[in-house]
Motif scaffolding. Sequence first.
Motif, mmCIF file in Angstrom:
data_model
loop_
_atom_site.group_PDB
_atom_site.id
_atom_site.type_symbol
_atom_site.label_atom_id
_atom_site.label_comp_id
_atom_site.label_asym_id
_atom_site.label_seq_id
_atom_site.Cartn_x
_atom_site.Cartn_y
_atom_site.Cartn_z
ATOM 1 N N ILE A 199 0.862 -1.198 0.000
ATOM 2 C CA ILE A 199 0.000 0.000 0.000
ATOM 3 C C ILE A 199 0.895 1.244 0.000
ATOM 4 C CG2 ILE A 199 -1.819 1.278 1.199
ATOM 5 C CD1 ILE A 199 -2.783 -1.282 2.443
ATOM 6 N N LEU A 200 0.597 2.158 -0.905
ATOM 7 C CA LEU A 200 1.312 3.444 -0.950
ATOM 8 C C LEU A 200 0.431 4.479 -0.281
ATOM 9 C CD1 LEU A 200 2.611 3.972 -4.609
ATOM 10 C CD2 LEU A 200 3.928 3.489 -2.563
ATOM 11 N N LEU A 201 0.987 5.198 0.684
ATOM 12 C CA LEU A 201 0.189 6.194 1.409
ATOM 13 C C LEU A 201 0.808 7.583 1.221
ATOM 14 C CD1 LEU A 201 0.072 4.051 4.649
ATOM 15 C CD2 LEU A 201 -1.856 4.390 3.134
ATOM 16 N N PRO A 202 0.264 8.378 0.322
ATOM 17 C CA PRO A 202 0.819 9.724 0.131
ATOM 18 C C PRO A 202 0.569 10.593 1.360
ATOM 19 C CG PRO A 202 -0.679 9.117 -1.651
ATOM 20 C CD PRO A 202 -0.856 8.107 -0.570
ATOM 21 N N SER A 203 1.437 11.566 1.573
ATOM 22 C CA SER A 203 1.334 12.538 2.682
ATOM 23 C C SER A 203 1.165 11.850 4.033
ATOM 24 C CB SER A 203 0.147 13.491 2.468
ATOM 25 O OG SER A 203 0.116 13.969 1.167
ATOM 26 N N THR A 204 1.887 10.763 4.252
ATOM 27 C CA THR A 204 1.732 10.021 5.511
ATOM 28 C C THR A 204 3.106 9.737 6.107
ATOM 29 O OG1 THR A 204 -0.178 8.945 4.514
ATOM 30 C CG2 THR A 204 0.649 7.959 6.536
ATOM 31 N N LEU A 205 3.178 9.819 7.460
ATOM 32 C CA LEU A 205 4.415 9.478 8.165
ATOM 33 C C LEU A 205 4.324 8.043 8.672
ATOM 34 C CD1 LEU A 205 4.873 12.783 10.163
ATOM 35 C CD2 LEU A 205 6.412 11.899 8.381
ATOM 36 N N GLU A 206 5.507 7.481 8.980
ATOM 37 C CA GLU A 206 5.577 6.075 9.395
ATOM 38 C C GLU A 206 4.641 5.761 10.575
ATOM 39 O OE1 GLU A 206 9.584 3.419 9.363
ATOM 40 O OE2 GLU A 206 9.219 4.630 11.136
ATOM 41 N N LYS A 207 4.610 6.697 11.553
ATOM 42 C CA LYS A 207 3.800 6.455 12.764
ATOM 43 C C LYS A 207 2.317 6.311 12.401
ATOM 44 C CE LYS A 207 5.134 9.863 15.275
ATOM 45 N NZ LYS A 207 5.071 11.057 15.266
ATOM 46 N N ASP A 208 1.848 7.217 11.521
ATOM 47 C CA ASP A 208 0.425 7.170 11.119
ATOM 48 C C ASP A 208 0.158 5.935 10.258
ATOM 49 O OD1 ASP A 208 -0.096 9.608 12.406
ATOM 50 O OD2 ASP A 208 0.896 10.623 10.737
ATOM 51 N N ALA A 209 1.154 5.589 9.421
ATOM 52 C CA ALA A 209 1.008 4.397 8.585
ATOM 53 C C ALA A 209 0.914 3.155 9.474
ATOM 54 C CB ALA A 209 2.186 4.279 7.629
ATOM 55 N N TRP A 210 1.683 3.173 10.581
ATOM 56 C CA TRP A 210 1.656 2.033 11.518
ATOM 57 C C TRP A 210 0.249 1.857 12.099
ATOM 58 C CZ3 TRP A 210 0.354 0.684 16.406
ATOM 59 C CH2 TRP A 210 0.848 -0.541 16.881
ATOM 60 N N ILE A 211 -0.384 2.984 12.453
ATOM 61 C CA ILE A 211 -1.735 2.920 13.049
ATOM 62 C C ILE A 211 -2.711 2.272 12.056
ATOM 63 C CG2 ILE A 211 -3.684 4.334 13.876
ATOM 64 C CD1 ILE A 211 -1.533 6.308 14.940
ATOM 65 N N LEU A 212 -2.631 2.734 10.805
ATOM 66 C CA LEU A 212 -3.523 2.173 9.774
ATOM 67 C C LEU A 212 -3.234 0.680 9.577
ATOM 68 C CD1 LEU A 212 -4.806 3.626 6.585
ATOM 69 C CD2 LEU A 212 -3.417 1.621 6.298
ATOM 70 N N ALA A 213 -1.910 0.344 9.525
ATOM 71 C CA ALA A 213 -1.513 -1.046 9.293
ATOM 72 C C ALA A 213 -2.014 -1.938 10.424
ATOM 73 C CB ALA A 213 0.000 -1.135 9.166
ATOM 74 N N ASP A 214 -1.922 -1.444 11.668
ATOM 75 C CA ASP A 214 -2.341 -2.278 12.788
ATOM 76 C C ASP A 214 -3.855 -2.461 12.802
ATOM 77 O OD1 ASP A 214 -1.104 -3.802 14.879
ATOM 78 O OD2 ASP A 214 -2.356 -2.601 16.248
ATOM 79 N N ARG A 215 -4.575 -1.417 12.363
ATOM 80 C CA ARG A 215 -6.033 -1.548 12.270
ATOM 81 C C ARG A 215 -6.383 -2.635 11.230
ATOM 82 N NH1 ARG A 215 -8.439 3.148 9.791
ATOM 83 N NH2 ARG A 215 -7.109 4.306 11.192
#
Length: 397
Positions: A308-324
């Motif tokens: 998944i490519l997430l534009p305008s996103t930082l690792e921490k926020d990407a982690w939250i989405l990934a864990d969800r």
Amino acid sequence: MTLDIRTMMVMVSALSVLFSALLTLAGLHGGNTRGVQHWATGSLCMGLGLGFSYTHLGLDSTWVLSFGATLMAAGIGLQFNGIQAFKTGHCNRYIPWLLVVVVFIQSIWFVVLHPDIHARVIANSLAFSIGNAACARALFIRIDQPLRTAYWFTGASFTVVAAMFLARAVIVFLAPPDTYSLYAQTPINPASFFIGSMAQMCLTFGLVLMLNYRLATDLQKLASTDMLTGALNRRSLEQEAVRLSARCNRTGDTLAVLMIDVDHFKSINDRYGHPVGDEVLRRLAAVAQKTIRSDDYFARYGGEEFCILLPSTLEKDAWILADRLRQTYAAMVIEYDGVALSSTISIGVSDSTHTGVEFASLIAAADQAMYRAKLEGRNRVVMHSDQVELSVDVVLL
Ligand SMILES: Nc1nc2c(ncn2[C@@H]2O[C@H](COP(=O)(O)OP(=O)(O)OP(=O)(O)O)[C@@H](O)[C@H]2O)c(=O)[nH]1
């Protein structure tokens, strides 16, 4: 310029039959595209309807005129059905019949029972105008973006035909009684046949254009998506990544990547069979599509790996989405072919602030993090930066 009405009628009739053949041929290469056959049959009905009106075939002309007008009504109804079938996959079969019955009754009424040529022309022209306007409306509403130009072009052609029939009805209505007949050299007769034939040509071209655009869009979709899951394929993901990386370079925006891998997928295949394995991939894809935003990109990277490519996103926020996503997927019971199972995923996360915006570096970093998640026991999300900090700690120790 004097346009001979009989010549015009033969020309429009022959053109409609030719267009019918053209649409049939176009439809043969249209795969499963619905509606084209309706258009071809509709065009044939209109050609034959006009042909009947002209030739009379040695029959009583009143009946032949009524039959010709009824065939033309069927032609318009079929074109309407074709547009519906093309756009939505199904159509209302009663519409052509409704138009046929209305035109047949008014033709019989004004030709046989209460002969009144004025009233017949006005009534039939109004019915044809409404039929063509309905076709135009069906094309102008709920337009799919890639086919927009073709819909507008065809819709505009139907609008011209509808306006032409309306003008015919109005002009005949305003004309003094007993001045109108089908072959009279009044301006409205040749003008309406001339405009009608031009518009008929344009709308056939428009219908072929719609088919062409639809096939091109389908092909494009086929070339850019994964057949099993409907996710983007690796090639289109890489294209999007190049575009996004260039934008991030220019704007300084961030880009995050998730690398997702199904845990013990080989055992799922071995134990339940490949069709169940395929269903697991489909369900994961469906849940991932629901979890991401509309401007994120979800792709099948290969085998049982997704990205998944997430534009305008930082690792921490990407982690939250990934864990969800991980939790939702793990909580799901996948039922297929009499089998019920649950499965888990491991996810690696990286972002451009740690690796740079190059897609290859982002992917490599997310991949490393994902392998780390596997090593740490699976069913977890690991950030690449955690791993980097960990290696630095190890070096310092
Ligand atoms: N059903 C199905 N299986 C696939 C598909 N693509 C790849 N595979 C299988 O996915 C399996 C991947 O297995 P491995 O790479 O060993 O990974 P794993 O079993 O998930 O183990 P871990 O990743 O370490 O948890 C292989 O058996 C492939 O044949 C597919 O489209 N459908």
